[in-house]
Design a protein around this motif. Structure first.
Motif, PDB file in Angstrom:
ATOM      1  N   VAL A  19      22.115  17.674  19.059  1.00  0.00           N
ATOM      2  CA  VAL A  19      23.305  17.417  19.884  1.00  0.00           C
ATOM      3  C   VAL A  19      22.914  17.577  21.353  1.00  0.00           C
ATOM      4  O   VAL A  19      21.993  18.340  21.678  1.00  0.00           O
ATOM      5  CB  VAL A  19      24.452  18.380  19.498  1.00  0.00           C
ATOM      6  N   ALA A  20      23.611  16.840  22.204  1.00  0.00           N
ATOM      7  CA  ALA A  20      23.358  16.941  23.643  1.00  0.00           C
ATOM      8  C   ALA A  20      24.671  17.010  24.391  1.00  0.00           C
ATOM      9  O   ALA A  20      25.649  16.350  24.019  1.00  0.00           O
ATOM     10  CB  ALA A  20      22.538  15.743  24.127  1.00  0.00           C
ATOM     11  N   PHE A  21      24.679  17.818  25.437  1.00  0.00           N
ATOM     12  CA  PHE A  21      25.857  17.982  26.289  1.00  0.00           C
ATOM     13  C   PHE A  21      25.482  17.568  27.704  1.00  0.00           C
ATOM     14  O   PHE A  21      24.354  17.783  28.145  1.00  0.00           O
ATOM     15  CB  PHE A  21      26.330  19.446  26.311  1.00  0.00           C
ATOM     16  N   TRP A  22      26.474  17.069  28.394  1.00  0.00           N
ATOM     17  CA  TRP A  22      26.224  16.573  29.752  1.00  0.00           C
ATOM     18  C   TRP A  22      27.124  17.288  30.751  1.00  0.00           C
ATOM     19  O   TRP A  22      28.270  17.627  30.441  1.00  0.00           O
ATOM     20  CB  TRP A  22      26.487  15.067  29.772  1.00  0.00           C
ATOM     21  N   CYS A  23      26.600  17.533  31.940  1.00  0.00           N
ATOM     22  CA  CYS A  23      27.364  18.191  32.995  1.00  0.00           C
ATOM     23  C   CYS A  23      27.119  17.490  34.326  1.00  0.00           C
ATOM     24  O   CYS A  23      25.965  17.193  34.691  1.00  0.00           O
ATOM     25  CB  CYS A  23      26.954  19.662  33.114  1.00  0.00           C
ATOM     26  N   ASN A  24      28.195  17.249  35.045  1.00  0.00           N
ATOM     27  CA  ASN A  24      28.103  16.725  36.406  1.00  0.00           C
ATOM     28  C   ASN A  24      28.733  17.740  37.346  1.00  0.00           C
ATOM     29  O   ASN A  24      29.950  17.935  37.308  1.00  0.00           O
ATOM     30  CB  ASN A  24      28.827  15.382  36.511  1.00  0.00           C
ATOM     31  N   PRO A  25      27.942  18.427  38.151  1.00  0.00           N
ATOM     32  CA  PRO A  25      28.498  19.477  38.998  1.00  0.00           C
ATOM     33  C   PRO A  25      29.280  18.896  40.169  1.00  0.00           C
ATOM     34  O   PRO A  25      29.301  17.682  40.385  1.00  0.00           O
ATOM     35  CB  PRO A  25      27.250  20.206  39.501  1.00  0.00           C
ATOM     36  N   ILE A  26      29.891  19.762  40.921  1.00  0.00           N
ATOM     37  CA  ILE A  26      30.596  19.344  42.126  1.00  0.00           C
ATOM     38  C   ILE A  26      29.564  18.799  43.125  1.00  0.00           C
ATOM     39  O   ILE A  26      28.469  19.369  43.273  1.00  0.00           O
ATOM     40  CB  ILE A  26      31.385  20.512  42.723  1.00  0.00           C
ATOM     41  N   SER A  27      29.922  17.715  43.771  1.00  0.00           N
ATOM     42  CA  SER A  27      29.012  17.058  44.701  1.00  0.00           C
ATOM     43  C   SER A  27      28.519  18.031  45.772  1.00  0.00           C
ATOM     44  O   SER A  27      29.305  18.768  46.387  1.00  0.00           O
ATOM     45  CB  SER A  27      29.740  15.886  45.365  1.00  0.00           C
ATOM     46  N   GLY A  28      27.205  18.070  45.942  1.00  0.00           N
ATOM     47  CA  GLY A  28      26.629  18.932  46.962  1.00  0.00           C
ATOM     48  C   GLY A  28      26.277  20.332  46.498  1.00  0.00           C
ATOM     49  O   GLY A  28      25.688  21.112  47.253  1.00  0.00           O
ATOM     50  N   HIS A  29      26.638  20.656  45.269  1.00  0.00           N
ATOM     51  CA  HIS A  29      26.324  21.989  44.760  1.00  0.00           C
ATOM     52  C   HIS A  29      24.885  22.035  44.260  1.00  0.00           C
ATOM     53  O   HIS A  29      24.502  21.304  43.362  1.00  0.00           O
ATOM     54  CB  HIS A  29      27.287  22.360  43.622  1.00  0.00           C
ATOM     55  N   ALA A  30      24.096  22.923  44.858  1.00  0.00           N
ATOM     56  CA  ALA A  30      22.666  22.972  44.561  1.00  0.00           C
ATOM     57  C   ALA A  30      22.353  23.739  43.279  1.00  0.00           C
ATOM     58  O   ALA A  30      21.372  23.470  42.606  1.00  0.00           O
ATOM     59  CB  ALA A  30      21.927  23.624  45.732  1.00  0.00           C
ATOM     60  N   THR A  31      23.190  24.709  42.956  1.00  0.00           N
ATOM     61  CA  THR A  31      22.889  25.596  41.826  1.00  0.00           C
ATOM     62  C   THR A  31      23.792  25.272  40.640  1.00  0.00           C
ATOM     63  O   THR A  31      25.003  25.134  40.801  1.00  0.00           O
ATOM     64  CB  THR A  31      23.057  27.062  42.246  1.00  0.00           C
ATOM     65  N   LEU A  32      23.173  25.151  39.485  1.00  0.00           N
ATOM     66  CA  LEU A  32      23.908  24.797  38.266  1.00  0.00           C
ATOM     67  C   LEU A  32      23.531  25.772  37.166  1.00  0.00           C
ATOM     68  O   LEU A  32      22.365  26.167  37.029  1.00  0.00           O
ATOM     69  CB  LEU A  32      23.554  23.356  37.853  1.00  0.00           C
ATOM     70  N   TYR A  33      24.530  26.170  36.396  1.00  0.00           N
ATOM     71  CA  TYR A  33      24.338  27.127  35.297  1.00  0.00           C
ATOM     72  C   TYR A  33      24.863  26.513  33.995  1.00  0.00           C
ATOM     73  O   TYR A  33      25.875  25.813  33.996  1.00  0.00           O
ATOM     74  CB  TYR A  33      25.132  28.407  35.541  1.00  0.00           C
ATOM     75  N   TRP A  34      24.219  26.872  32.897  1.00  0.00           N
ATOM     76  CA  TRP A  34      24.759  26.649  31.555  1.00  0.00           C
ATOM     77  C   TRP A  34      25.000  28.010  30.908  1.00  0.00           C
ATOM     78  O   TRP A  34      24.125  28.879  30.930  1.00  0.00           O
ATOM     79  CB  TRP A  34      23.789  25.860  30.678  1.00  0.00           C
ATOM     80  N   TYR A  35      26.211  28.163  30.342  1.00  0.00           N
ATOM     81  CA  TYR A  35      26.584  29.382  29.625  1.00  0.00           C
ATOM     82  C   TYR A  35      26.969  29.024  28.189  1.00  0.00           C
ATOM     83  O   TYR A  35      27.488  27.935  27.918  1.00  0.00           O
ATOM     84  CB  TYR A  35      27.806  30.056  30.270  1.00  0.00           C
ATOM     85  N   GLN A  36      26.759  29.980  27.298  1.00  0.00           N
ATOM     86  CA  GLN A  36      27.236  29.861  25.918  1.00  0.00           C
ATOM     87  C   GLN A  36      28.329  30.913  25.719  1.00  0.00           C
ATOM     88  O   GLN A  36      28.116  32.098  26.025  1.00  0.00           O
ATOM     89  CB  GLN A  36      26.090  30.131  24.932  1.00  0.00           C
ATOM     90  N   GLN A  37      29.494  30.471  25.242  1.00  0.00           N
ATOM     91  CA  GLN A  37      30.583  31.408  24.980  1.00  0.00           C
ATOM     92  C   GLN A  37      30.948  31.351  23.502  1.00  0.00           C
ATOM     93  O   GLN A  37      31.596  30.400  23.042  1.00  0.00           O
ATOM     94  CB  GLN A  37      31.806  31.117  25.850  1.00  0.00           C
ATOM     95  N   ILE A  38      30.535  32.373  22.771  1.00  0.00           N
ATOM     96  CA  ILE A  38      30.890  32.496  21.361  1.00  0.00           C
ATOM     97  C   ILE A  38      32.303  33.058  21.275  1.00  0.00           C
ATOM     98  O   ILE A  38      32.714  33.874  22.117  1.00  0.00           O
ATOM     99  CB  ILE A  38      29.866  33.383  20.638  1.00  0.00           C
ATOM    100  N   LEU A  39      33.045  32.639  20.271  1.00  0.00           N
ATOM    101  CA  LEU A  39      34.444  33.033  20.111  1.00  0.00           C
ATOM    102  C   LEU A  39      34.599  34.548  20.179  1.00  0.00           C
ATOM    103  O   LEU A  39      33.888  35.287  19.489  1.00  0.00           O
ATOM    104  CB  LEU A  39      34.979  32.512  18.773  1.00  0.00           C
ATOM    105  N   GLY A  40      35.495  35.005  21.046  1.00  0.00           N
ATOM    106  CA  GLY A  40      35.768  36.433  21.168  1.00  0.00           C
ATOM    107  C   GLY A  40      34.831  37.167  22.103  1.00  0.00           C
ATOM    108  O   GLY A  40      34.927  38.394  22.239  1.00  0.00           O
ATOM    109  N   GLN A  41      33.956  36.431  22.763  1.00  0.00           N
ATOM    110  CA  GLN A  41      33.008  37.066  23.684  1.00  0.00           C
ATOM    111  C   GLN A  41      33.080  36.415  25.061  1.00  0.00           C
ATOM    112  O   GLN A  41      33.669  35.349  25.230  1.00  0.00           O
ATOM    113  CB  GLN A  41      31.592  36.963  23.135  1.00  0.00           C
TER     114      GLN A  41
END
Lengths: 115, 111
Positions: A19-41
């Motif tokens: 599976v693949a996920f795609w993200c387009n950050p806010i224009s001009g934002h240099a730093t990008l993060y990916w987080y994993q949020q498991i249910l209840g955490q």
């Protein structure tokens, strides 16, 4: 100003599929993060990019997860092969620079269900 | 590693004040944050406090920071049903600005 965009919003796959996920950050934002949020955490950081370079991927399970940010704008996160425990919401966030006072803006997330 | 702890549930009556508490372990944290998450939505930044401050007020929100005890609290005055959500405390660590989140406190507002 458009927010952080993510797609798809929902994905259901069977274990061992990719599976693949795609993200387009806010224009001009240099730093990008990916987080994993498991249910209840709370969200857990997977990887941080500064422009098109990786700042920190120490919590990314590299045997199955990969991420890239070609050209320093959009980013993709891939899981191959998926396991049941990967079921979670995957959140993308961006900030203009890397200063703590900057607001870290989050996208709506992609909810992944692995059957 | 760093750890952020929160109580999991809080129930208040509409119009009362809500106080959500958080403790953290990273003494080098530069900024501490409160985020709100509504069902099916991403995280919305509510407010943040710099580590050399002990209080910050923003309309109905008051943040108190006790750096000695590593304790952070968020007070919501005149709580409304629209405040029902999960509230996350997060710390930025020192310099990396990677957020470490607590598990979240689910606030339920009773009409």
């Amino acid at each position: 100003e458009a927010g952080v965009a993510q797609s798809p919003r929902y994905k259901i796959i069977e274990k061992r599929q990719s599976v693949a996920f795609w993200c387009n950050p806010i224009s001009g934002h240099a730093t990008l993060y990916w987080y994993q949020q498991i249910l209840g955490q709370g969200p857990k950081l997977l990887i941080q990019f500064q422009n098109n370079g990786v700042v920190d991927d120490s919590q990314l399970p590299k045997d199955r997860f990969s991420a890239e940010r070609l050209k320093g704008v959009d980013s993709t996160l891939k899981i191959q092969p998926a396991k049941l425990e990967d079921s979670a919401v995957y959140l993308c966030a961006s900030i203009r620079g890397a200063t703590g006072g900057d607001t870290q803006y989050f996208g709506p997330g992609t909810r992944l269900t692995v059957l | 590693g760093e750890d952020v702890e929160q109580s999991l549930f809080l129930s208040v009556r509409e119009g009362d004040s809500s106080v959500i508490n958080c403790t953290y372990t990273d003494s080098s944290s530069t900024y501490l944050y409160w985020y709100k998450q509504e069902p099916g939505a991403g995280l919305q930044l509510l407010t943040y406090i710099f580590s050399n401050m002990d209080m910050k007020q923003d309309q109905r929100l008051t943040v108190l920071l006790n750096k000695k005890d590593k304790h952070l609290s968020l007070r919501i005055a005149d709580t409304q049903t629209g405040d029902s959500a999960i509230y996350f405390c997060a710390d930025s660590g020192a310099g990396s600005y990677q957020l470490t989140f607590g598990k979240g406190t689910k606030l339920s507002v009773i009409p």
